[in-house]
Design a protein around this motif. Structure first.
Motif, PDB file in Angstrom:
ATOM      1  N   UNK A  88      77.893   4.412 -46.529  1.00 44.85           N
ATOM      2  CA  UNK A  88      77.839   5.356 -45.411  1.00 44.85           C
ATOM      3  C   UNK A  88      79.129   6.164 -45.366  1.00 44.85           C
ATOM      4  N   UNK A  89      79.133   7.211 -44.567  1.00 43.89           N
ATOM      5  CA  UNK A  89      80.242   8.167 -44.530  1.00 43.89           C
ATOM      6  C   UNK A  89      80.852   8.208 -43.133  1.00 43.89           C
ATOM      7  N   UNK A  90      82.077   7.736 -42.988  1.00 40.21           N
ATOM      8  CA  UNK A  90      82.794   7.722 -41.696  1.00 40.21           C
ATOM      9  C   UNK A  90      82.275   6.678 -40.729  1.00 40.21           C
ATOM     10  N   UNK A  91      81.647   5.638 -41.236  1.00 38.37           N
ATOM     11  CA  UNK A  91      81.203   4.534 -40.392  1.00 38.37           C
ATOM     12  C   UNK A  91      82.301   3.482 -40.325  1.00 38.37           C
ATOM     13  N   UNK A  92      82.669   3.063 -39.134  1.00 33.93           N
ATOM     14  CA  UNK A  92      83.689   2.044 -38.980  1.00 33.93           C
ATOM     15  C   UNK A  92      83.167   0.645 -39.241  1.00 33.93           C
ATOM     16  N   UNK A  93      84.089  -0.278 -39.483  1.00 31.65           N
ATOM     17  CA  UNK A  93      83.743  -1.685 -39.630  1.00 31.65           C
ATOM     18  C   UNK A  93      82.977  -2.166 -38.395  1.00 31.65           C
ATOM     19  N   UNK A  94      83.340  -1.652 -37.231  1.00 30.09           N
ATOM     20  CA  UNK A  94      82.725  -2.108 -35.995  1.00 30.09           C
ATOM     21  C   UNK A  94      81.404  -1.467 -35.644  1.00 30.09           C
ATOM     22  N   UNK A  95      80.895  -0.579 -36.467  1.00 23.66           N
ATOM     23  CA  UNK A  95      79.645   0.122 -36.148  1.00 23.66           C
ATOM     24  C   UNK A  95      78.419  -0.640 -36.630  1.00 23.66           C
ATOM     25  N   UNK A  96      78.424  -1.948 -36.464  1.00 24.73           N
ATOM     26  CA  UNK A  96      77.304  -2.794 -36.880  1.00 24.73           C
ATOM     27  C   UNK A  96      77.125  -3.928 -35.881  1.00 24.73           C
ATOM     28  N   UNK A  97      75.892  -4.282 -35.627  1.00 23.67           N
ATOM     29  CA  UNK A  97      75.647  -5.385 -34.695  1.00 23.67           C
ATOM     30  C   UNK A  97      76.142  -6.711 -35.257  1.00 23.67           C
ATOM     31  N   UNK A  98      76.105  -6.905 -36.565  1.00 19.85           N
ATOM     32  CA  UNK A  98      76.544  -8.171 -37.141  1.00 19.85           C
ATOM     33  C   UNK A  98      78.045  -8.381 -36.974  1.00 19.85           C
ATOM     34  N   UNK A  99      78.780  -7.290 -36.778  1.00 24.84           N
ATOM     35  CA  UNK A  99      80.221  -7.404 -36.565  1.00 24.84           C
ATOM     36  C   UNK A  99      80.595  -7.431 -35.092  1.00 24.84           C
TER      37      UNK A  99
END
Length: 595
Positions: free
Chosen positions: A41-52
């Motif tokens: 992905x492009x410009x997605x942060x580590x925190x932009x996921x429910x698993x995180x």
């Protein structure tokens, strides 16, 4: 849908496995080679996921790759797009590769590097890249000359419209089909279906959630009135509407990841396919990111820590989390090692295979070494436990992921050791020694039929200016004088005859503008007689205001045929006659070899 370039007849019509087991058994036959799908992905942060831990969104399909595979908890990329991509492709630090910017030629990797696509292609793989390339547009920097059999997408750093935009397919301009990330996934699925019985390497560098913040209604409706439960609390102001748009775009990515996984399962390929998911840098806004300091562009944890999940069913241990540090330079040697193919490169790699870490339960025996992050004159170094930041402040990341407490005075030996390691690395890679202008833009590669010369790579003279300060998706405008011109620093790679087209707009009353295109002593002249004055577009699909240029529906016109001689000379577009009103706006020149 294809944009047909029938230039030869003077018409230009724009149509709107047997697999490896956990005991590291070597792969031995052609049929045993695993497929590889690398999704970024492009410009997605580590925190932009429910698993995180982000309760603002739901990403079940990406999460499932982690649940069915291995998570690298401390995986690092570079602070911005093009350096990370260069490292993935080569296994070498971007600072060695001549990547010093994200536009105007600075995004290109030096020639003479071996790419991951070339490695897999040399070992019998079909290779494809569908999405944002961002490592050079003109051959030999183009993906088709870097080992990819098939390329569909755009080579620039960002794009001005995500709904059926103008793209390219193997150098030829085409019209996209629907929302861009969905379209790229469709291409990926077709590629998988086409090569289901043969080994393939599929690179899917999605364009989102990079701005402009455009996403289909079905995703936006879920977020536009949503109360954010996880919010950014550091230095800097969160823009809630931007956050909502970014998270909606990530949920769209997740849906497309689900489509890819569903397809490989339906075709019976899951057991023989390695699937990876990652991002290219930190988030493109201040939003929840696990409390880390920094965002896109920063060499701190928040700017360079990427989600990283890799699945190979029944081979890699499902649901496993590994703590040791790793980075984008490790992907090429890792994937080659997992695939059981020999790794021969023209230059020594900075990365090393992570296979022992991925398959072994004894991660404490893994030699982590260091990860270096560098951008815009700033460098930080990450050891297994510590990060020395760009100001030589020291942080214990195992206890202080947010980099809140500088412990350098308590651990001066550790600080001094990491300072020396940083200094030695900078001297080794010769960071920031690439001089802008050393590498001209190439035209007329002898093995490539098409070359685009976009406004992004040009220099305006006189009154002409860019449509926006960020060059990647700009056009030239404000042509109001016969003394105005546009030039490109171009090196023609082989003598030849080229049919040249221009993508332009022109207001009513400016018909008859005479344009001249020259490269050294070779030139051509013609008049543009057809007005075409569309309004700016893009804002109608933006969920939040953009900072980049809006776009237009540019009209193609054949200027004529120009003979070019090999060598480096300015390519100059100017006028001999300009009516009373403004002249043309220029998006790009398109060259087709015709001899």
């Amino acid at each position: 849908m294809r944009i047909s370039f029938s230039l030869s007849i003077g018409l230009l019509v724009l149509l709107i496995s047997c697999k490896e087991n956990t005991s590291n058994t070597a792969l031995t036959s052609e049929t045993q080679k695993p497929n590889v799908i690398l999704i970024m992905s492009d410009d997605q942060g580590w925190g932009d996921l429910s698993i995180n831990g982000n309760s603002n969104l739901n990403t079940p399909n990406i999460d499932a790759i982690a649940e069915n595979g291995v998570t690298l908890e401390n995986f690092y990329v570079q602070p911005v797009c093009s350096p990370t991509r260069a490292e993935i492709l080569t296994g070498r630090y971007a600072s060695r590769l001549g990547v010093y910017a994200t536009s105007a030629g600075g995004e290109r990797m030096n020639l003479g590097e071996t790419t991951i696509a070339e490695v897999f292609k040399a070992n019998g793989y079909h290779t494809a890249a569908f999405g944002k390339w961002h490592n050079g547009m003109q051959p030999p920097y183009h993906p088709n000359t870097r080992g990819f059999d098939d390329f569909y997408g755009f080579a620039s750093g960002h794009w001005g419209n995500y709904f059926s935009p103008i793209l390219e397919h193997n150098g030829l301009l085409v019209r996209g089909d629907g929302f861009l990330t969905d379209d790229l996934t469709n291409r990926g699925i077709h590629f998988i279906e086409k090569h289901k019985s043969e080994p393939f390497f599929l690179y899917l560098p999605f364009n989102t959630p990079h701005s402009p913040m455009q996403v289909p209604d079905i995703y936006w409706e879920k977020f536009k009135n949503k109360e954010l439960t996880k919010k950014y609390t550091g230095v800097g102001d969160e823009e809630p509407e931007f956050t909502k748009a970014a998270l909606a775009m990530v949920e769209n990515i997740d849906g497309n990841v689900g489509r890819i996984m569903e397809k490989i399962r339906a075709l019976g390929l899951e057991e023989n396919t390695i699937v990876l998911f990652m991002s290219d840098n930190g988030p493109n806004s201040w939003r929840w990111n696990g409390g880390m300091r920094g965002r896109k562009g920063s060499t701190d944890e928040g700017g360079v820590r990427s989600p990283f999940f890799i699945q190979w069913k029944d081979v890699l241990p499902a649901g496993t989390r590994r703590i040791p540090i790793a980075s984008s330079v490790d992907l090429l040697p890792t994937l080659a090692d997992l695939a059981g193919i020999p790794l021969e490169t023209q230059k020594p790699l900075d990365g090393k295979s992570l296979k022992p870490l991925l398959v072994s339960e004894e991660e404490n025996k893994w030699d982590s070494e260091f990860v270096f992050n560098h951008w815009n004159g700033k460098t930080s170094v990450r050891s297994q436990n510590y990060r020395l930041d760009a100001q030589d402040r020291l942080y214990d990341i195992t206890k202080d992921r947010g980099q809140t407490t500088d412990i350098a005075t308590r651990h001066p030996k550790m600080r001094d050791s990491l300072k020396k390691i940083k200094s030695d690395w900078l001297a080794d890679v010769k960071a920031d020694l690439v001089v802008k202008g050393d590498r001209p833009f190439t035209l007329g590669h002898p093995d490539h039929e098409y070359t685009q010369i976009p406004a992004r790579d040009g220099i305006p003279h006189g009154n002409i200016k860019r449509s926006n300060r960020y060059p990647n998706d700009t056009f030239f405008t404000n042509w109001i004088s016969v003394t105005d011109s546009i030039s490109w620093d171009v090196e023609v790679m082989a003598d030849g005859k080229y049919e040249v087209s221009i993508l332009y707009t022109m207001p009513e009353g400016s018909q008859g503008m005479a344009v001249e295109l020259s490269h050294g002593k070779n030139l051509m002249m013609t008049r543009i007689m057809t007005a075409h004055d569309p309004t700016l577009t893009g804002m109608e699909n933006d969920r939040v205001p953009r900072i980049e240029s809006y776009v237009k529906n540019f009209k193609p016109k054949i200027l004529g045929t120009l003979y070019l001689r090999k060598g480096r000379r300015p390519l100059v577009l100017k006028t001999r006659y300009l009516p009373e009103k403004d002249g043309i706006d220029v998006r790009l020149l398109f060259f087709k070899r015709v001899d």
